[in-house]
Design a protein around this motif. Structure first.
Motif, PDB file in Angstrom:
ATOM      1  N   LEU A  59      46.343  18.290  37.541  1.00 13.36           N
ATOM      2  CA  LEU A  59      47.541  18.524  36.739  1.00 13.36           C
ATOM      3  C   LEU A  59      47.953  17.250  36.003  1.00 13.36           C
ATOM      4  O   LEU A  59      48.213  17.269  34.799  1.00 13.36           O
ATOM      5  N   LEU A  60      47.994  16.138  36.724  1.00  9.35           N
ATOM      6  CA  LEU A  60      48.392  14.876  36.097  1.00  9.35           C
ATOM      7  C   LEU A  60      47.430  14.473  34.983  1.00  9.35           C
ATOM      8  O   LEU A  60      47.855  14.015  33.918  1.00  9.35           O
ATOM      9  N   LEU A  61      46.141  14.668  35.195  1.00  8.68           N
ATOM     10  CA  LEU A  61      45.157  14.321  34.168  1.00  8.68           C
ATOM     11  C   LEU A  61      45.287  15.227  32.942  1.00  8.68           C
ATOM     12  O   LEU A  61      45.110  14.767  31.811  1.00  8.68           O
ATOM     13  N   ARG A  62      45.609  16.502  33.150  1.00 10.95           N
ATOM     14  CA  ARG A  62      45.808  17.403  32.003  1.00 10.95           C
ATOM     15  C   ARG A  62      47.038  17.003  31.199  1.00 10.95           C
ATOM     16  O   ARG A  62      47.046  17.105  29.980  1.00 10.95           O
ATOM     17  N   ILE A  63      48.062  16.549  31.883  1.00  6.11           N
ATOM     18  CA  ILE A  63      49.259  16.082  31.174  1.00  6.11           C
ATOM     19  C   ILE A  63      48.938  14.791  30.420  1.00  6.11           C
ATOM     20  O   ILE A  63      49.337  14.625  29.258  1.00  6.11           O
ATOM     21  N   LEU A  64      48.196  13.881  31.043  1.00  3.94           N
ATOM     22  CA  LEU A  64      47.798  12.643  30.363  1.00  3.94           C
ATOM     23  C   LEU A  64      46.887  12.916  29.167  1.00  3.94           C
ATOM     24  O   LEU A  64      46.911  12.178  28.187  1.00  3.94           O
ATOM     25  N   LYS A  65      46.080  13.953  29.239  1.00  3.74           N
ATOM     26  CA  LYS A  65      45.195  14.334  28.134  1.00  3.74           C
ATOM     27  C   LYS A  65      45.995  14.556  26.856  1.00  3.74           C
ATOM     28  O   LYS A  65      45.520  14.285  25.752  1.00  3.74           O
ATOM     29  N   LEU A  66      47.226  15.001  27.002  1.00 10.16           N
ATOM     30  CA  LEU A  66      48.082  15.212  25.831  1.00 10.16           C
ATOM     31  C   LEU A  66      48.297  13.902  25.069  1.00 10.16           C
ATOM     32  O   LEU A  66      48.276  13.889  23.835  1.00 10.16           O
ATOM     33  N   SER A  67      48.471  12.797  25.774  1.00 10.49           N
ATOM     34  CA  SER A  67      48.630  11.495  25.105  1.00 10.49           C
ATOM     35  C   SER A  67      47.385  11.145  24.294  1.00 10.49           C
ATOM     36  O   SER A  67      47.491  10.611  23.187  1.00 10.49           O
ATOM     37  N   GLU A  68      46.233  11.430  24.831  1.00 13.70           N
ATOM     38  CA  GLU A  68      44.987  11.183  24.099  1.00 13.70           C
ATOM     39  C   GLU A  68      44.950  12.006  22.808  1.00 13.70           C
ATOM     40  O   GLU A  68      44.616  11.498  21.737  1.00 13.70           O
ATOM     41  N   GLU A  69      45.323  13.284  22.911  1.00 11.35           N
ATOM     42  CA  GLU A  69      45.298  14.152  21.730  1.00 11.35           C
ATOM     43  C   GLU A  69      46.311  13.702  20.678  1.00 11.35           C
ATOM     44  O   GLU A  69      46.023  13.739  19.477  1.00 11.35           O
ATOM     45  N   VAL A  70      47.493  13.272  21.104  1.00 12.25           N
ATOM     46  CA  VAL A  70      48.498  12.781  20.157  1.00 12.25           C
ATOM     47  C   VAL A  70      47.976  11.520  19.468  1.00 12.25           C
ATOM     48  O   VAL A  70      48.198  11.318  18.271  1.00 12.25           O
ATOM     49  N   GLY A  71      47.255  10.681  20.195  1.00 15.36           N
ATOM     50  CA  GLY A  71      46.629   9.510  19.582  1.00 15.36           C
ATOM     51  C   GLY A  71      45.635   9.907  18.505  1.00 15.36           C
ATOM     52  O   GLY A  71      45.521   9.240  17.469  1.00 15.36           O
ATOM     53  N   GLU A  72      44.911  10.998  18.720  1.00 11.57           N
ATOM     54  CA  GLU A  72      43.968  11.483  17.719  1.00 11.57           C
ATOM     55  C   GLU A  72      44.697  12.019  16.484  1.00 11.57           C
ATOM     56  O   GLU A  72      44.191  11.898  15.365  1.00 11.57           O
ATOM     57  N   VAL A  73      45.889  12.593  16.670  1.00  9.06           N
ATOM     58  CA  VAL A  73      46.711  12.998  15.521  1.00  9.06           C
ATOM     59  C   VAL A  73      47.059  11.754  14.706  1.00  9.06           C
ATOM     60  O   VAL A  73      46.911  11.736  13.475  1.00  9.06           O
ATOM     61  N   ALA A  74      47.522  10.715  15.390  1.00 13.78           N
ATOM     62  CA  ALA A  74      47.894   9.478  14.696  1.00 13.78           C
ATOM     63  C   ALA A  74      46.699   8.886  13.960  1.00 13.78           C
ATOM     64  O   ALA A  74      46.820   8.445  12.807  1.00 13.78           O
ATOM     65  N   GLN A  75      45.555   8.883  14.596  1.00  7.41           N
ATOM     66  CA  GLN A  75      44.345   8.361  13.966  1.00  7.41           C
ATOM     67  C   GLN A  75      44.014   9.154  12.704  1.00  7.41           C
ATOM     68  O   GLN A  75      43.643   8.578  11.668  1.00  7.41           O
ATOM     69  N   ALA A  76      44.147  10.468  12.750  1.00  6.43           N
ATOM     70  CA  ALA A  76      43.857  11.297  11.587  1.00  6.43           C
ATOM     71  C   ALA A  76      44.858  11.041  10.458  1.00  6.43           C
ATOM     72  O   ALA A  76      44.474  10.995   9.284  1.00  6.43           O
ATOM     73  N   VAL A  77      46.139  10.865  10.788  1.00  2.00           N
ATOM     74  CA  VAL A  77      47.143  10.558   9.762  1.00  2.00           C
ATOM     75  C   VAL A  77      46.831   9.212   9.110  1.00  2.00           C
ATOM     76  O   VAL A  77      46.880   9.072   7.880  1.00  2.00           O
ATOM     77  N   ILE A  78      46.501   8.227   9.923  1.00  2.28           N
ATOM     78  CA  ILE A  78      46.138   6.908   9.383  1.00  2.28           C
ATOM     79  C   ILE A  78      44.916   7.037   8.480  1.00  2.28           C
ATOM     80  O   ILE A  78      44.870   6.470   7.386  1.00  2.28           O
ATOM     81  N   GLY A  79      43.940   7.826   8.903  1.00  3.55           N
ATOM     82  CA  GLY A  79      42.741   8.035   8.094  1.00  3.55           C
ATOM     83  C   GLY A  79      43.008   8.827   6.823  1.00  3.55           C
ATOM     84  O   GLY A  79      42.413   8.570   5.777  1.00  3.55           O
ATOM     85  N   ALA A  80      43.913   9.795   6.874  1.00  3.41           N
ATOM     86  CA  ALA A  80      44.223  10.621   5.700  1.00  3.41           C
ATOM     87  C   ALA A  80      45.024   9.843   4.652  1.00  3.41           C
ATOM     88  O   ALA A  80      44.982  10.179   3.471  1.00  3.41           O
ATOM     89  N   THR A  81      45.731   8.823   5.105  1.00  3.97           N
ATOM     90  CA  THR A  81      46.518   8.014   4.167  1.00  3.97           C
ATOM     91  C   THR A  81      45.809   6.715   3.793  1.00  3.97           C
ATOM     92  O   THR A  81      46.341   5.919   3.024  1.00  3.97           O
ATOM     93  N   GLY A  82      44.620   6.492   4.340  1.00  2.52           N
ATOM     94  CA  GLY A  82      43.845   5.308   4.002  1.00  2.52           C
ATOM     95  C   GLY A  82      44.462   4.014   4.483  1.00  2.52           C
ATOM     96  O   GLY A  82      44.310   2.975   3.845  1.00  2.52           O
ATOM     97  N   GLN A  83      45.146   4.066   5.616  1.00  2.00           N
ATOM     98  CA  GLN A  83      45.870   2.895   6.098  1.00  2.00           C
ATOM     99  C   GLN A  83      45.061   1.996   7.017  1.00  2.00           C
ATOM    100  O   GLN A  83      45.628   1.114   7.657  1.00  2.00           O
ATOM    101  N   ASN A  84      43.759   2.201   7.091  1.00  2.00           N
ATOM    102  CA  ASN A  84      42.916   1.308   7.877  1.00  2.00           C
ATOM    103  C   ASN A  84      41.835   0.747   6.956  1.00  2.00           C
ATOM    104  O   ASN A  84      40.734   1.295   6.866  1.00  2.00           O
ATOM    105  N   PRO A  85      42.150  -0.352   6.249  1.00  3.12           N
ATOM    106  CA  PRO A  85      41.194  -0.896   5.282  1.00  3.12           C
ATOM    107  C   PRO A  85      39.859  -1.301   5.919  1.00  3.12           C
ATOM    108  O   PRO A  85      38.826  -1.278   5.260  1.00  3.12           O
ATOM    109  N   ARG A  86      39.872  -1.616   7.205  1.00  3.37           N
ATOM    110  CA  ARG A  86      38.637  -1.976   7.894  1.00  3.37           C
ATOM    111  C   ARG A  86      37.628  -0.829   7.848  1.00  3.37           C
ATOM    112  O   ARG A  86      36.418  -1.045   7.819  1.00  3.37           O
ATOM    113  N   LYS A  87      38.138   0.406   7.808  1.00  7.05           N
ATOM    114  CA  LYS A  87      37.241   1.570   7.782  1.00  7.05           C
ATOM    115  C   LYS A  87      36.926   2.026   6.358  1.00  7.05           C
ATOM    116  O   LYS A  87      36.243   3.019   6.173  1.00  7.05           O
ATOM    117  N   GLY A  88      37.471   1.336   5.358  1.00  5.02           N
ATOM    118  CA  GLY A  88      37.078   1.612   3.979  1.00  5.02           C
ATOM    119  C   GLY A  88      37.810   2.739   3.292  1.00  5.02           C
ATOM    120  O   GLY A  88      37.203   3.513   2.569  1.00  5.02           O
TER     121      GLY A  88
END
Length: 153
Positions: A59-88
């Motif tokens: 149960l605790l690991l499934r709840i923690l998994k949510l934090s990982e998924e929210v991080g992936e949302v943030a990563q996608a937003v950063i990628g969609a707005t081109g805010q990581n110049p290191r990745k081009g």
């Protein structure tokens, strides 16, 4: 149905509500709600059968998994707005952001199901309370108006 115009790279998508889909898989169709919870129940059972741990730790690991998924949302937003110049520049689309949001929502629902077998009922009651608190007596009508209104610009 006309195809939406693509947004320029890095542009924010329209945040206005879109017209309802007439497809049977539309989230607003009454039959999809049961399908959603059937899928959540199935995923919960699959995780229980294939997990390396069980009980409280699972149960605790499934709840923690949510934090990982929210991080992936943030990563996608950063990628969609081109805010990581290191990745081009642009590395994700707004469709990627939507898919990651779906993953986060589904992960939350499976975690809720892991917490209680009555997840659908608990979630429905909670949504009703939030809507009543936020929208007052017009909670149901406001949702209908948003689904029926054409997108505004």
């Amino acid at each position: 149905m006309p195809m939406p115009m693509p947004s320029p790279p890095g542009a924010l998508p329209s945040l206005s509500p879109s017209a309802p889909s007439s497809s049977p898989s539309s989230p607003s169709s009454s039959s999809s709600s049961g399908g959603l919870w059937d899928s959540v129940d199935g995923l919960h059972a699959w995780l229980d059968a294939h997990g390396a741990v069980d009980g409280r730790e699972a149960l605790l690991l499934r709840i923690l998994k949510l934090s990982e998924e929210v991080g992936e949302v943030a990563q996608a937003v950063i990628g969609a707005t081109g805010q990581n110049p290191r990745k081009g520049g642009i590395t994700h689309s707004w469709d990627d952001v939507g898919a990651e949001l779906c993953d986060a929502a589904l992960t939350a629902l499976v975690a809720l199901r892991s917490l209680t077998p009555d997840a659908g009922e608990v979630f429905t009651r909670h949504v009703a309370k939030v809507a009543a608190r936020s929208l007052g007596g017009d909670a149901g009508a406001a949702g209908q108006e948003r689904r029926a209104a054409p997108p505004s610009r």
